[in-house]
Enzyme design. Structure first.
Site, PDB file in Angstrom:
ATOM      1  N   GLY A 292      21.113 -25.323  11.191  1.00  0.00           N
ATOM      2  CA  GLY A 292      21.448 -26.554  10.498  1.00  0.00           C
ATOM      3  C   GLY A 292      21.456 -27.821  11.480  1.00  0.00           C
TER       4      GLY A 292
ATOM      5  N   ARG B 117      15.116 -26.608  19.626  1.00  0.00           N
ATOM      6  CA  ARG B 117      14.265 -26.705  18.262  1.00  0.00           C
ATOM      7  C   ARG B 117      13.581 -28.006  18.281  1.00  0.00           C
ATOM      8  NH1 ARG B 117      17.282 -23.848  13.563  1.00  0.00           N
ATOM      9  NH2 ARG B 117      15.062 -23.236  12.722  1.00  0.00           N
TER      10      ARG B 117
ATOM     11  N   GLN C  98      19.242 -17.789   4.587  1.00  0.00           N
ATOM     12  CA  GLN C  98      20.344 -18.652   4.684  1.00  0.00           C
ATOM     13  C   GLN C  98      21.153 -18.859   3.165  1.00  0.00           C
ATOM     14  OE1 GLN C  98      17.572 -19.089   6.107  1.00  0.00           O
ATOM     15  NE2 GLN C  98      17.449 -20.351   7.848  1.00  0.00           N
TER      16      GLN C  98
ATOM     17  N   ASP D 236      16.003 -32.021   7.625  1.00  0.00           N
ATOM     18  CA  ASP D 236      16.162 -31.973   9.224  1.00  0.00           C
ATOM     19  C   ASP D 236      15.551 -33.181   9.991  1.00  0.00           C
ATOM     20  OD1 ASP D 236      15.958 -29.107   8.288  1.00  0.00           O
ATOM     21  OD2 ASP D 236      16.778 -28.867  10.497  1.00  0.00           O
TER      22      ASP D 236
ATOM     23  N   ASN E 134      12.306 -30.169   5.723  1.00  0.00           N
ATOM     24  CA  ASN E 134      13.407 -29.540   5.529  1.00  0.00           C
ATOM     25  C   ASN E 134      13.127 -27.758   5.428  1.00  0.00           C
ATOM     26  OD1 ASN E 134      16.229 -29.106   5.147  1.00  0.00           O
ATOM     27  ND2 ASN E 134      15.665 -28.728   3.138  1.00  0.00           N
ATOM     28  N   LYS E 135      14.024 -27.371   5.247  1.00  0.00           N
ATOM     29  CA  LYS E 135      13.582 -25.616   5.279  1.00  0.00           C
ATOM     30  C   LYS E 135      12.376 -25.251   4.420  1.00  0.00           C
ATOM     31  CE  LYS E 135      15.391 -23.291   7.086  1.00  0.00           C
ATOM     32  NZ  LYS E 135      14.445 -22.610   8.380  1.00  0.00           N
TER      33      LYS E 135
END
Ligand code: MRU
Length: 339
Positions: A54, A91, A194, A235, A245-246
């Protein structure tokens, strides 16, 4: 500062004097196990391995890890800078990580060397600012949701992913508490699940009734008219409002537009990258294909089969109806370049 029990959520990152304790998110919901982190290298590995994940949470973790590293490195500034490089590179996609690392570096520059107490003060501020931002965003985002709405969220954006009550999930929980939300759906979010492992666990803890769906059910769900808002975190948000984002978020934004639902992004200012003009510049993390081959200890593809595993995507700004940060509710045309 007391971070033990923020009113809006719980703490999955604890600085314990001589170490950092992280709730191991790989094991939830089956086990609640904490791991002890004593060095920057261990913290970087925990970020790579998704013990903690996250965008805001990995920034906070890196900030505390920089404090541990400062204590270990004494006056060896060069060794500490190398520790920070390691943390910052753990990351690539979430800008919060490098944002936090650069704030720690600036503190050392201001102090003209390593002062662990002052660095700890800054790490605690970064953490406390996130808790405050979460609270403000929950309030601002919830106000946008009309009573009786159905919402769909993706990945995990709650207390596990942040310092406080969460971003998108904070909005959903607050809106549910205010009686605005009829139904909550959480995408399972392959391959790390998630949504089904972490978001469902958090919603259950918060007492909010919800249903998990497999990714492939999102089209049918939106077509059924049960969802008025798709709400996700981010993100990285670029100057023009593009949102990383994811993986899968982009598809949900397309679906929302097609079916007349609204698409809301909720993220703190630390997720905004004003120096990046648009989403084309964002580095998208690609992870090991092994994450696709196996699920819950089972082979779900032939071992060694070719796979592509990008873990984020970029939603173009023109599919985003609203971006909520702690500074306010932003609507198109977005202009995050001017600070
Ligand atoms: O790979 P993850 O689990 O770190 O990805 C997380 C997300 O994509 C979240 O939506 C994002 O970081 C926002 S968290 C408040």
């Amino acid at each position: 500062m007391d971070f033990s029990a923020p009113k809006n959520g719980f703490q999955a990152i604890r600085f314990d004097g001589d170490c950092l304790k992280l709730l191991d998110q790989r094991l939830l919901p089956a086990q609640e196990r904490w791991i002890r982190v004593e060095t920057a290298a261990q913290a970087a590995q925990a970020i790579v391995d998704l013990v903690v994940r996250g965008a805001p949470a990995i920034g906070i973790t890196a900030a505390y890890a920089a404090v541990l590293a400062a204590r270990q490195r004494g006056s060896n500034l060069a060794a500490w800078q190398a520790d920070l490089d390691l943390l910052g590179q753990a990351r690539p996609t979430a800008v919060n990580l490098r944002w936090a690392v650069e704030r720690m570096r600036s503190q050392a520059a201001t102090d003209d060397g390593l002062d662990p107490d002052r660095l700890l003060g800054l790490a605690e501020s970064i953490h406390a600012e996130d808790i405050d931002a979460n609270r403000t965003m929950a309030r601002l985002g919830a106000e946008l949701i009309q009573a009786g709405s159905g919402v769909l969220t993706h990945c995990n954006t709650g207390s596990l992913a942040t310092g406080g009550g969460g971003t998108a999930l904070g909005v959903i929980i607050e809106a549910a508490r205010q009686g605005r939300v009829d139904q909550v759906f959480a995408d399972e979010t392959r391959p790390w699940l998630q949504g089904s492992r972490l978001t469902a666990w958090e919603l259950a803890r918060a007492g909010v009734g919800a249903r998990v769906i497999v990714e492939g059910a999102a089209c049918a769900l939106l077509a059924s008219g049960q969802v008025q808002w798709v709400i996700t975190g981010a993100d990285r948000i670029t100057a023009n409002g593009d949102v990383a984002n994811k993986i899968g978020t982009y598809g949900l934004a397309v679906l929302a537009r097609h079916h007349g639902a609204k698409f809301m992004v909720v993220a703190p200012q630390s997720t905004v990258d004003p120096a990046m003009a648009n989403g084309q510049g964002i580095e998208i993390e690609e992870r090991d294909p092994g994450e696709i081959w196996r699920a819950a200890g089972l082979d779900v593809a032939p071992q060694g089969f070719a796979a592509w595993n990008p873990v984020f995507d970029v939603t173009p700004a023109d599919l985003v109806d609203v971006i909520v940060t702690e500074r306010g509710v932003h609507r198109p045309p977005f202009a995050f370049g001017q600070h």
